[in-house]
Design an enzyme around this catalytic site. Structure first.
Site, PDB file in Angstrom:
ATOM      1  N   ARG A 130     -51.060   2.549  22.744  1.00  0.00           N
ATOM      2  CA  ARG A 130     -52.191   1.626  22.736  1.00  0.00           C
ATOM      3  C   ARG A 130     -52.204   0.758  23.990  1.00  0.00           C
ATOM      4  O   ARG A 130     -53.260   0.361  24.455  1.00  0.00           O
ATOM      5  CB  ARG A 130     -52.104   0.725  21.487  1.00  0.00           C
ATOM      6  CG  ARG A 130     -53.385   0.020  21.161  1.00  0.00           C
ATOM      7  CD  ARG A 130     -53.290  -0.994  20.009  1.00  0.00           C
ATOM      8  NE  ARG A 130     -52.291  -0.766  19.007  1.00  0.00           N
ATOM      9  CZ  ARG A 130     -52.498  -0.127  17.855  1.00  0.00           C
ATOM     10  NH1 ARG A 130     -53.683   0.366  17.570  1.00  0.00           N
ATOM     11  NH2 ARG A 130     -51.510   0.025  16.996  1.00  0.00           N
ATOM     12  N   TYR A 131     -51.018   0.421  24.503  1.00  0.00           N
ATOM     13  CA  TYR A 131     -50.899  -0.424  25.699  1.00  0.00           C
ATOM     14  C   TYR A 131     -50.319   0.429  26.820  1.00  0.00           C
ATOM     15  O   TYR A 131     -49.474   1.279  26.570  1.00  0.00           O
ATOM     16  CB  TYR A 131     -49.954  -1.597  25.425  1.00  0.00           C
ATOM     17  CG  TYR A 131     -50.317  -2.407  24.212  1.00  0.00           C
ATOM     18  CD1 TYR A 131     -51.388  -3.287  24.232  1.00  0.00           C
ATOM     19  CD2 TYR A 131     -49.587  -2.282  23.033  1.00  0.00           C
ATOM     20  CE1 TYR A 131     -51.716  -4.028  23.111  1.00  0.00           C
ATOM     21  CE2 TYR A 131     -49.910  -3.025  21.903  1.00  0.00           C
ATOM     22  CZ  TYR A 131     -50.976  -3.893  21.952  1.00  0.00           C
ATOM     23  OH  TYR A 131     -51.299  -4.625  20.844  1.00  0.00           O
TER      24      TYR A 131
ATOM     25  N   ARG B  34     -46.161   0.770  27.289  1.00  0.00           N
ATOM     26  CA  ARG B  34     -45.233   0.995  26.185  1.00  0.00           C
ATOM     27  C   ARG B  34     -45.857   1.881  25.120  1.00  0.00           C
ATOM     28  O   ARG B  34     -47.077   1.852  24.919  1.00  0.00           O
ATOM     29  CB  ARG B  34     -44.763  -0.331  25.572  1.00  0.00           C
ATOM     30  CG  ARG B  34     -45.875  -1.277  25.129  1.00  0.00           C
ATOM     31  CD  ARG B  34     -45.365  -2.714  25.229  1.00  0.00           C
ATOM     32  NE  ARG B  34     -46.218  -3.714  24.593  1.00  0.00           N
ATOM     33  CZ  ARG B  34     -47.286  -4.270  25.174  1.00  0.00           C
ATOM     34  NH1 ARG B  34     -47.690  -3.881  26.361  1.00  0.00           N
ATOM     35  NH2 ARG B  34     -47.973  -5.202  24.533  1.00  0.00           N
TER      36      ARG B  34
ATOM     37  N   CYS C 177     -38.177   4.744   4.884  1.00  0.00           N
ATOM     38  CA  CYS C 177     -37.505   3.460   5.058  1.00  0.00           C
ATOM     39  C   CYS C 177     -36.434   3.350   3.981  1.00  0.00           C
ATOM     40  O   CYS C 177     -36.464   4.072   2.987  1.00  0.00           O
ATOM     41  CB  CYS C 177     -38.484   2.303   4.866  1.00  0.00           C
ATOM     42  SG  CYS C 177     -39.848   2.332   6.040  1.00  0.00           S
TER      43      CYS C 177
ATOM     44  N   CYS D  34     -41.752  -2.080   1.398  1.00  0.00           N
ATOM     45  CA  CYS D  34     -42.361  -3.394   1.236  1.00  0.00           C
ATOM     46  C   CYS D  34     -43.749  -3.181   0.644  1.00  0.00           C
ATOM     47  O   CYS D  34     -44.493  -2.315   1.099  1.00  0.00           O
ATOM     48  CB  CYS D  34     -42.465  -4.075   2.602  1.00  0.00           C
ATOM     49  SG  CYS D  34     -40.918  -3.970   3.530  1.00  0.00           S
TER      50      CYS D  34
ATOM     51  N   CYS E 143     -46.753  -3.237   3.087  1.00  0.00           N
ATOM     52  CA  CYS E 143     -46.581  -2.475   4.331  1.00  0.00           C
ATOM     53  C   CYS E 143     -47.920  -2.040   4.931  1.00  0.00           C
ATOM     54  O   CYS E 143     -48.769  -1.496   4.246  1.00  0.00           O
ATOM     55  CB  CYS E 143     -45.734  -1.242   4.058  1.00  0.00           C
ATOM     56  SG  CYS E 143     -45.597  -0.153   5.488  1.00  0.00           S
TER      57      CYS E 143
ATOM     58  N   ARG F 282     -48.307   0.331   6.994  1.00  0.00           N
ATOM     59  CA  ARG F 282     -48.363   1.796   7.115  1.00  0.00           C
ATOM     60  C   ARG F 282     -48.114   2.449   5.754  1.00  0.00           C
ATOM     61  O   ARG F 282     -47.607   3.560   5.675  1.00  0.00           O
ATOM     62  CB  ARG F 282     -47.331   2.300   8.130  1.00  0.00           C
ATOM     63  CG  ARG F 282     -47.593   1.833   9.536  1.00  0.00           C
ATOM     64  CD  ARG F 282     -47.060   2.809  10.589  1.00  0.00           C
ATOM     65  NE  ARG F 282     -47.393   2.303  11.914  1.00  0.00           N
ATOM     66  CZ  ARG F 282     -46.525   1.668  12.707  1.00  0.00           C
ATOM     67  NH1 ARG F 282     -45.269   1.517  12.341  1.00  0.00           N
ATOM     68  NH2 ARG F 282     -46.920   1.210  13.878  1.00  0.00           N
TER      69      ARG F 282
ATOM     70  N   ASP G  28     -51.844  -7.754   7.333  1.00  0.00           N
ATOM     71  CA  ASP G  28     -52.827  -6.716   7.667  1.00  0.00           C
ATOM     72  C   ASP G  28     -53.633  -6.311   6.437  1.00  0.00           C
ATOM     73  O   ASP G  28     -53.215  -6.523   5.301  1.00  0.00           O
ATOM     74  CB  ASP G  28     -52.100  -5.494   8.239  1.00  0.00           C
ATOM     75  CG  ASP G  28     -51.513  -5.770   9.615  1.00  0.00           C
ATOM     76  OD1 ASP G  28     -52.250  -6.292  10.472  1.00  0.00           O
ATOM     77  OD2 ASP G  28     -50.316  -5.488   9.819  1.00  0.00           O
TER      78      ASP G  28
ATOM     79  N   ASP H  52     -53.077  -8.302  14.239  1.00  0.00           N
ATOM     80  CA  ASP H  52     -53.400  -6.977  14.754  1.00  0.00           C
ATOM     81  C   ASP H  52     -54.868  -6.752  14.420  1.00  0.00           C
ATOM     82  O   ASP H  52     -55.224  -6.624  13.250  1.00  0.00           O
ATOM     83  CB  ASP H  52     -52.509  -5.916  14.112  1.00  0.00           C
ATOM     84  CG  ASP H  52     -51.739  -5.140  15.160  1.00  0.00           C
ATOM     85  OD1 ASP H  52     -52.408  -4.547  16.039  1.00  0.00           O
ATOM     86  OD2 ASP H  52     -50.508  -5.134  15.111  1.00  0.00           O
TER      87      ASP H  52
ATOM     88  N   LYS I 281     -52.919  -6.414  19.339  1.00  0.00           N
ATOM     89  CA  LYS I 281     -52.549  -7.722  18.816  1.00  0.00           C
ATOM     90  C   LYS I 281     -53.244  -8.824  19.590  1.00  0.00           C
ATOM     91  O   LYS I 281     -53.405  -8.730  20.796  1.00  0.00           O
ATOM     92  CB  LYS I 281     -51.044  -7.926  18.956  1.00  0.00           C
ATOM     93  CG  LYS I 281     -50.225  -7.038  18.045  1.00  0.00           C
ATOM     94  CD  LYS I 281     -48.743  -7.292  18.235  1.00  0.00           C
ATOM     95  CE  LYS I 281     -47.929  -6.213  17.546  1.00  0.00           C
ATOM     96  NZ  LYS I 281     -48.128  -4.898  18.193  1.00  0.00           N
TER      97      LYS I 281
HETATM   98  C1  LIG Z   1     -47.452  -3.893  18.237  1.00  0.00           C
HETATM   99  C2  LIG Z   1     -47.444  -2.718  19.083  1.00  0.00           C
HETATM  100  C3  LIG Z   1     -46.671  -2.678  20.261  1.00  0.00           C
HETATM  101  C4  LIG Z   1     -45.765  -3.814  20.672  1.00  0.00           C
HETATM  102  O1  LIG Z   1     -46.475  -4.896  21.150  1.00  0.00           O
HETATM  103  P1  LIG Z   1     -45.685  -6.117  21.798  1.00  0.00           P
HETATM  104  O2  LIG Z   1     -46.711  -7.166  21.917  1.00  0.00           O
HETATM  105  O3  LIG Z   1     -45.129  -5.627  23.086  1.00  0.00           O
HETATM  106  O4  LIG Z   1     -44.586  -6.469  20.837  1.00  0.00           O
HETATM  107  C5  LIG Z   1     -46.728  -1.570  21.038  1.00  0.00           C
HETATM  108  N1  LIG Z   1     -47.510  -0.516  20.730  1.00  0.00           N
HETATM  109  C6  LIG Z   1     -48.268  -0.521  19.626  1.00  0.00           C
HETATM  110  C7  LIG Z   1     -49.110   0.658  19.344  1.00  0.00           C
HETATM  111  C8  LIG Z   1     -48.266  -1.620  18.755  1.00  0.00           C
HETATM  112  O5  LIG Z   1     -49.007  -1.601  17.642  1.00  0.00           O
HETATM  113  S1  SF4 Z   2     -43.053  -2.864   6.417  1.00  0.00           S
HETATM  114 FE1  SF4 Z   2     -43.391  -0.680   5.961  1.00  0.00          FE
HETATM  115  S2  SF4 Z   2     -42.435   0.418   7.669  1.00  0.00           S
HETATM  116 FE2  SF4 Z   2     -41.594  -1.662   7.665  1.00  0.00          FE
HETATM  117  S3  SF4 Z   2     -39.715  -1.547   6.400  1.00  0.00           S
HETATM  118 FE3  SF4 Z   2     -41.369  -2.209   5.058  1.00  0.00          FE
HETATM  119  S4  SF4 Z   2     -42.107  -0.259   4.163  1.00  0.00           S
HETATM  120 FE4  SF4 Z   2     -40.924   0.299   5.995  1.00  0.00          FE
END
Ligand SMILES: *Cc1c(COP(=O)(O)O)cnc(C)c1O
Ligand code: SF4
Length: 341
Positions: A87-88, A91, A100, A104, A107, A109, A268, A305, A312
């Site tokens: 996305r960025y 990174r 996991c 949670c 979560c 995801r 989220d 997010d 973010k």
């Molecule tokens: C949150 C996230 C990151 C990390 O973002 P930082 O601001 O550097 O902590 C990197 N890639 C994706 C796709 C993300 O959702």
């Molecule tokens: S938030 Fe989601 S991905 Fe993170 S530890 Fe909890 S269940 Fe796993």
């Protein structure tokens, strides 16, 4: 032993037998796991226990609100190959596993974690090829799922592969394992994270001071003592940590353990999680209360997010405006997005 079914939770006194049928439906949709370290600190008699709320399934999860999204932060739109989210520019996320140690209930995801076991060997190769082919990728963030559930041998292999990519200077791991199952943060696992040229950083997901037990504290110390900087991320959760004294205690407990608070995430729009969400105004007030009288070391950045994959955004009074009952927030390119509490 990890409790993985509503029946096991009922037998352990952590769920009511009259909820069993509803909880079976929840578990058929969203993975359930509560490790013994965590079940030991849940007060089963207290339905409002801040640890229990985070991990014990609830019939309310069957209700999805119209604003809730299966992929709330829009990972899929930025996934060029399986296991990578880019996305960025500098990174990427690399998700080697989607399981996991615990699940949670909030979560982000939750529609994808707990299902497939892991990327295949071919998919891992494809993900590494993608990183290798993009010299702008300076940092690889291992996420998931929880990457630390991999064996030390597989982690060491992955770190060696990443270290062999010259432009990758930093490998960051997002994990809940030191809290969920601290005994698995063994010296061998810590060594696996160190045996490469890239700098390794760990970001611990923790939401309540009581999660930082003696065993969790020792697990974090093994990482820090090995020279691995540890940061934290927390999710703002109604009934868990949306009180100034709880957030203050959490942030102080982290810094006392040499862990630097990094992000406080606004909840989220994950399906079936409405009971956890606070308003953005609540988060702003909590962040202001922390700033008012707690050490600068204890200040995480409060972030949202932006739904739909826009990345973010920092949430501070200067970053937000109001339009009727909606918030307006800018993404990193300056485009405005609307958000309704
Ligand atoms: C949150 C996230 C990151 C990390 O973002 P930082 O601001 O550097 O902590 C990197 N890639 C994706 C796709 C993300 O959702
Ligand atoms: S938030 Fe989601 S991905 Fe993170 S530890 Fe909890 S269940 Fe796993």
């Amino acid at each position: 032993m990890t409790l993985r079914s509503p029946r096991a939770l009922v037998e352990a006194g952590l769920a009511r037998s009259e909820d069993l049928a509803a909880l079976e439906r929840v578990a058929a949709r969203y993975a359930v796991a509560v490790t013994s370290d965590l079940s030991a600190i849940i007060d089963g008699a207290d339905a409002a226990d801040p640890i229990g709320l985070q991990y014990l399934p609830d019939p309310a999860e069957l209700e999805t609100r119209p604003e809730e999204l299966p992929d709330p932060i829009g990972d899929a739109a930025h996934s060029p190959v399986p296991g990578i989210v880019h996305r960025y520019p500098d990174r990427v996320l690399l998700k080697p596993v989607s399981v996991c140690a615990v699940y949670c209930r909030f979560c982000f995801r939750r529609e994808s974690v707990g299902r497939a076991e892991a990327l295949s060997a071919g998919e891992i190769r494809g993900a590494l090829d993608y990183v290798r082919a993009h010299p702008e990728i300076w940092e690889v963030i291992l996420s998931g799922g929880d990457p630390l559930v991999l064996s030390p041998r597989r982690l060491a292999r992955l770190f060696q592969d990443l270290a062999a990519i010259g432009h990758v200077k930093v490998v960051r791991i997002h994990t809940r394992l030191p809290v969920a199952d601290p005994g698995r943060v063994t010296p061998a696992l810590v060594r696996a994270l160190r045996g490469s040229v890239a700098a390794t950083w760990v970001v611990l997901h923790v939401n309540h001071p009581r999660e930082l037990t003696g065993a969790a504290t020792e697990a974090c110390a093994r990482l820090v003592d090995a020279g691995i900087p540890v940061l934290s991320q927390s999710v703002l959760l109604r009934g868990v940590n949306d009180a100034p004294e709880v957030l203050e205690a959490l942030m102080r407990a982290l810094v006392e353990r040499r862990i630097k608070p990094y992000y406080l995430h606004h909840g989220d729009l994950a399906p079936g999680t409405a009971r956890f969400r606070t308003g953005i105004a609540d988060g702003l007030a909590l962040a202001a209360a922390l700033r008012g009288h707690v050490s600068g070391l204890c200040q995480p950045t409060y972030v949202l997010d932006i739904p739909g994959g826009h990345g973010k955004a920092r949430l501070g009074p200067a970053d937000l405006s109001r339009d009727g009952d909606e918030w307006c927030v800018a993404d990193r390119k300056g485009r405005q997005h609307r958000y309704r509490d």
